[in-house]
Write a protein that holds these residues in place. Structure first.
Motif, PDB file in Angstrom:
ATOM      1  N   ASP A 113       5.388  13.265  11.643  1.00  0.00           N
ATOM      2  CA  ASP A 113       4.671  12.861  10.433  1.00  0.00           C
ATOM      3  C   ASP A 113       5.505  13.077   9.174  1.00  0.00           C
ATOM      4  N   ALA A 114       6.248  14.181   9.128  1.00  0.00           N
ATOM      5  CA  ALA A 114       7.063  14.478   7.947  1.00  0.00           C
ATOM      6  C   ALA A 114       8.158  13.433   7.764  1.00  0.00           C
ATOM      7  N   GLY A 115       8.734  12.965   8.868  1.00  0.00           N
ATOM      8  CA  GLY A 115       9.777  11.956   8.781  1.00  0.00           C
ATOM      9  C   GLY A 115       9.261  10.653   8.206  1.00  0.00           C
ATOM     10  N   VAL A 116       8.096  10.214   8.687  1.00  0.00           N
ATOM     11  CA  VAL A 116       7.514   8.969   8.167  1.00  0.00           C
ATOM     12  C   VAL A 116       7.101   9.140   6.706  1.00  0.00           C
ATOM     13  N   ARG A 117       6.629  10.323   6.367  1.00  0.00           N
ATOM     14  CA  ARG A 117       6.240  10.570   4.976  1.00  0.00           C
ATOM     15  C   ARG A 117       7.426  10.340   4.039  1.00  0.00           C
ATOM     16  N   LYS A 173      -1.800   8.155   7.047  1.00  0.00           N
ATOM     17  CA  LYS A 173      -2.236   8.474   5.688  1.00  0.00           C
ATOM     18  C   LYS A 173      -1.065   8.371   4.724  1.00  0.00           C
ATOM     19  N   PHE A 174       0.099   8.887   5.152  1.00  0.00           N
ATOM     20  CA  PHE A 174       1.301   8.789   4.311  1.00  0.00           C
ATOM     21  C   PHE A 174       1.708   7.329   4.128  1.00  0.00           C
ATOM     22  N   LEU A 175       1.616   6.555   5.200  1.00  0.00           N
ATOM     23  CA  LEU A 175       1.963   5.138   5.118  1.00  0.00           C
ATOM     24  C   LEU A 175       1.033   4.422   4.140  1.00  0.00           C
ATOM     25  N   GLY A 176      -0.257   4.735   4.199  1.00  0.00           N
ATOM     26  CA  GLY A 176      -1.194   4.128   3.269  1.00  0.00           C
ATOM     27  C   GLY A 176      -0.857   4.439   1.818  1.00  0.00           C
ATOM     28  N   SER A 177      -0.469   5.674   1.557  1.00  0.00           N
ATOM     29  CA  SER A 177      -0.087   6.055   0.194  1.00  0.00           C
ATOM     30  C   SER A 177       1.149   5.285  -0.266  1.00  0.00           C
ATOM     31  N   GLY A 197      -5.304   8.241  15.447  1.00  0.00           N
ATOM     32  CA  GLY A 197      -6.693   7.999  15.821  1.00  0.00           C
ATOM     33  C   GLY A 197      -7.495   7.432  14.669  1.00  0.00           C
ATOM     34  N   ASN A 198      -8.793   7.720  14.698  1.00  0.00           N
ATOM     35  CA  ASN A 198      -9.708   7.133  13.716  1.00  0.00           C
ATOM     36  C   ASN A 198      -9.403   7.548  12.281  1.00  0.00           C
ATOM     37  N   ASP A 199      -9.146   8.827  12.070  1.00  0.00           N
ATOM     38  CA  ASP A 199      -8.912   9.298  10.708  1.00  0.00           C
ATOM     39  C   ASP A 199      -7.707   8.593  10.085  1.00  0.00           C
ATOM     40  N   GLY A 200      -6.642   8.477  10.853  1.00  0.00           N
ATOM     41  CA  GLY A 200      -5.440   7.833  10.334  1.00  0.00           C
ATOM     42  C   GLY A 200      -5.660   6.358  10.054  1.00  0.00           C
ATOM     43  N   ALA A 255      -6.492   1.675   6.570  1.00  0.00           N
ATOM     44  CA  ALA A 255      -7.338   0.532   6.235  1.00  0.00           C
ATOM     45  C   ALA A 255      -7.772   0.569   4.776  1.00  0.00           C
ATOM     46  N   SER A 256      -8.052   1.758   4.267  1.00  0.00           N
ATOM     47  CA  SER A 256      -8.459   1.895   2.876  1.00  0.00           C
ATOM     48  C   SER A 256      -7.372   1.389   1.933  1.00  0.00           C
ATOM     49  N   SER A 257      -6.123   1.687   2.262  1.00  0.00           N
ATOM     50  CA  SER A 257      -5.006   1.215   1.433  1.00  0.00           C
ATOM     51  C   SER A 257      -4.776  -0.276   1.611  1.00  0.00           C
ATOM     52  N   ILE A 258      -4.926  -0.764   2.834  1.00  0.00           N
ATOM     53  CA  ILE A 258      -4.738  -2.200   3.084  1.00  0.00           C
ATOM     54  C   ILE A 258      -5.748  -3.010   2.272  1.00  0.00           C
TER      55      ILE A 258
END
Length: 484
Positions: A262-266, A295-299, A320-323, A328-331
């Motif tokens: 996750d840190a790498g993608v962030r 979540k990081f991708l959405g930001s 999963g669902n949370d991610g 989706a919220s950002s999209i």
């Protein structure tokens, strides 16, 4: 206007005479040379004929997967000073004559002089604007890369460069040599680099990241680092490099199976250029990825208000669902989005995640192409029904949906189809979850459901491999016009 030489051609004086006649009498826009015999024939032509060939602005070269006369290739390339477009395809070319066994060294490693001459020949192409060099699966090592690219000092007119060095034996040392060549063409606007299946690790990714900011006018960038062991360090370095590309409009990143967390993608997506219009990120099979990376991708996507095409693949991760809800919220805020592809195959996505994605798409009025691949997840009847209901509100010209191997077993709600999936009813039986009963009873149940869908012009029946080979009698399919 166009000359095609498809080898193998006999390197005889008679054939060389034919070549002289062709080269002396034609205008050459495209020259396609394939096969060692063809190269030898050209090398035996008269000096005047070769001079005529050197005036060709576009040369495409495809070499066979075995014996190649490298000196002949180099001699021909060395005489071409007016090239505008050069395309050399040596994929799988190991330089062996008759054996299928791969040698210890590639042809460029074995013929260091030829490799050096080739590098010098490229440097002489002062008018070259587009260069494509495919050396994939050639056994190329750091030695060959060093000798070839260290001789390429300046390509001032180059606008597009495509280097495919995948599936070789290149380490961070070899990547440094590639970067030496890239520095000589820093005015390019389109760059594609394929280094997948090489052990470049984080150090090699850092070398590549260090040279990217030199391309201040770069508009399109494609990097494939699948299975290169770059880890979080490599991803973080690349993310920092993107901040120095203010004109970047297209970014295509392949990073399968790299132990990225996750840190790498962030770090990778934290500072995406605001000028981005097309973004593709593929990070499947990075087992340390979970909800946080989405979540990081959405930001990161919120920094790209002009995004028109988004393609995200995160198969075989622990998202999963949370991610997916956060993504989706950002999209949903990307008002200019026209093309959307989400591939969450074999993750932990369930009803809540897929419903959130459907709701986000409804607000995108310019969305015309949608692809969602969600095989092997935890999506049940209610989830697929609500998602299809959301899709029905889109004005999409192209629609591709794949929800096989989930836990839904009932007919979905009324939906709307387009190119790719033309269906109003979705009948699904995932693998291993076929309803109790003999196969024919299951088939009868499917036909019953189709007959009940009186408004269906067509029906998409999604069956798993558990029912492979089962034949459905469609003569009594009621209003269904098509059934496959």
């Amino acid at each position: 206007a166009e000359l095609a030489i498809l080898g193998p051609a006999p390197p005889s004086s008679k054939f060389a005479g034919v070549m002289n006649s062709i080269l002396d009498s034609s205008l050459h826009q495209v020259v396609w040379l394939a096969g060692p015999g063809a190269w030898q024939a050209v090398s035996q032509c008269s000096r005047a004929s070769r001079a005529s060939l050197s005036g060709s602005p576009c040369l495409s070269v495809e070499l066979p997967d075995r014996a190649v006369d490298v000196p002949s290739v180099v001699r021909t390339l060395s005489g071409l000073h007016s090239l505008v477009h050069l395309d050399v395809d040596m994929k799988g070319c190991w330089g062996t004559k008759s054996t299928k066994q791969r040698p210890d060294r590639s042809l460029l490693d074995g013929d260091v002089t030829a490799a050096a001459d080739w590098g010098v020949a490229l440097s002489r192409c002062a008018t070259l604007q587009r260069l494509r060099l495919n050396l994939a699966c050639t056994g190329l090592s750091d030695t060959g890369v060093l000798v070839l690219f260290s001789k390429v000092h300046c390509l001032p007119s180059l606008q597009a460069v495509d280097l495919d060095l995948s599936s070789n034996s290149i380490s961070p040392v070899g990547v440094a040599s590639v970067c030496t060549m890239l520095r000589s063409c820093h005015r390019a606007r389109k760059v594609a680099i394929k280094l997948q299946s090489n052990k470049i690790r984080g150090v090699g990714a850092c070398e590549l990241a260090a040279v990217l900011p030199l391309f201040s006018g770069l508009e399109q960038l494609s990097i494939n680092l699948d299975s290169t062991e770059i880890g979080d360090d490599g991803a973080l370095a690349l993310g920092r490099a993107f901040t120095g590309l203010p004109r970047l409009r297209t970014l295509d990143l392949d990073m399968w199976f790299n132990d990225i967390g996750d840190a790498g993608v962030r770090g990778l997506v934290a500072k995406l250029p605001s000028s981005l219009e097309h973004f593709r990120l593929a990070v499947p099979k990075n087992k340390r990825l979970g909800d946080s990376f989405l979540k990081f991708l959405g930001s990161g996507l919120q920094q790209c208000p002009s995004l028109r095409c988004l393609d995200v693949k995160f198969c075989s991760t622990f998202a999963g669902n949370d991610g997916l809800r956060a993504l989706a919220s950002s999209i949903g805020t990307l008002c200019d989005l026209r093309t959307l592809c989400v591939d969450c195959t074999s993750t932990r996505v369930g009803n809540a995640g897929i419903v959130a994605l459907g709701n986000a798409m409804v607000s995108l009025r310019q969305l015309t192409s949608v692809s969602v691949f969600a095989r092997g997840n935890l999506i049940a009847d209610s989830g697929i029904s609500q998602f299809v209901s959301s899709v029905a509100q889109l004005n999409a010209d192209s629609l591709q949906l794949d929800f096989q191997d989930n836990i839904f077993t009932q007919v979905g709600s009324q939906g709307k189809g387009g190119v790719g999936v033309k269906c109003r009813a979705v009948v699904g039986f995932p693998d291993g979850r076929v309803p109790n009963g003999a196969p024919q009873d299951v088939a009868d149940d499917v036909m019953k459901r189709m007959r009940e869908s009186v408004d269906c012009p067509s029906v998409c029946v999604v069956l798993g491999s558990a029912l492979k080979g089962l034949k459905l009698e469609t003569s009594d399919a009621g209003s269904a016009e098509e059934c496959k």
